[in-house]
Design an enzyme around this catalytic site. Structure first.
Site, PDB file in Angstrom:
ATOM      1  CG  LEU A  66      -3.982   8.416   2.313  1.00 29.12           C
ATOM      2  CD1 LEU A  66      -2.586   7.888   2.011  1.00 29.12           C
ATOM      3  CD2 LEU A  66      -4.666   8.849   1.026  1.00 29.12           C
ATOM      4  CG  ASP A  67      -9.970   4.425   1.745  1.00 29.09           C
ATOM      5  OD1 ASP A  67     -10.542   5.238   2.492  1.00 29.09           O
ATOM      6  OD2 ASP A  67     -10.341   4.168   0.586  1.00 29.09           O
ATOM      7  CG  MET A  68      -6.042  -0.317   7.012  1.00 28.26           C
ATOM      8  SD  MET A  68      -6.907  -1.658   7.854  1.00 28.26           S
ATOM      9  CE  MET A  68      -7.395  -2.665   6.454  1.00 28.26           C
TER      10      MET A  68
END
Length: 221
Positions: A66-68
């Site tokens: 997942l994106d940060m």
């Protein structure tokens, strides 16, 4: 990060790890917004979900990311056969995921499908952009959950899994996700300190028993 030179990484410490499901083969975690999934190149970017899990489960490996800035459910494998099995499910699109997002403005339609090819916006990486000539096919389905004063709460179902897909697809409709420091305009940034995007549900087959597993992490915004 070219697109955000002022970025300072401050990973949240509570909860340090939020384990939603665990057995001998897999562990599923609820990642907090602001925590990297995997370590970055710099020494100060080593604190991440993967390393936190490895500190208690040394054999754990990342299958997807997942994106940060995105929160929600992430599957990790605890052995090589489980890793290969889950990875193949992702490649064959056998894993179903649903996200919750709050976007700026009011969506015109109650539901719909976005089909726009995406490619890395190289001079502005890590940003992505729509490119009909060279982009990879990308599909997102959306369903309106609630129309609010200035915003809309939506459920997003990615059919493909491109980088930043949900963020760019909602932007393409003219409705950036609140708190999106890469893509949102000032008004959408002012309304939230975090990216309001959360991996809400995930469903897949257990790599050993083949039982269907469906998990949920309540939306934090």
């Amino acid at each position: 990060m070219v697109a955000n030179p002022d970025f300072i990484y401050r990973p949240p410490m509570t909860p340090y790890l939020d384990i939603v499901y665990q057995d001998d083969d897999i562990v599923v975690l609820n990642k907090t917004s602001g925590l990297l999934t995997v370590p970055g190149r710099l020494p100060e970017h080593q604190d991440c979900l993967e390393n936190r899990v490895k500190s208690v489960l040394p054999t754990a490996t990342i299958v997807h990311r997942l994106d940060m800035a995105t929160s929600g459910l992430v599957i990790m494998a605890l052995n090589k056969p489980a890793h290969v099995h889950i990875q193949q499910q992702f490649e064959k699109r056998k894993v179903s995921k649903k996200y919750r997002a709050r976007v700026y403005g009011k969506l015109e339609h109650d539901s719909g499908e976005i089909n726009l090819p995406l490619i890395c916006d190289w001079p502005n990486r890590p940003k992505q952009k729509v490119c009909h000539e060279h982009g990879k096919p990308s599909t997102t389905q959306y369903q309106v959950l609630a129309r609010e004063t200035e915003t809309t709460l939506v459920e997003l179902t990615p059919i493909t899994g491109r980088s930043h897909q949900l963020r760019v697809h909602m932007l393409s409709l003219g409705h950036p996700i609140l708190g999106d420091r890469l893509y949102a305009h000032d008004k959408a940034l002012e309304l939230s300190e975090r990216l309001q995007l959360h991996a809400f549900t995930i469903a897949f087959h257990h790599p050993v028993t083949n039982d269907k597993i469906a998990l949920k992490a309540e939306c934090p915004f």
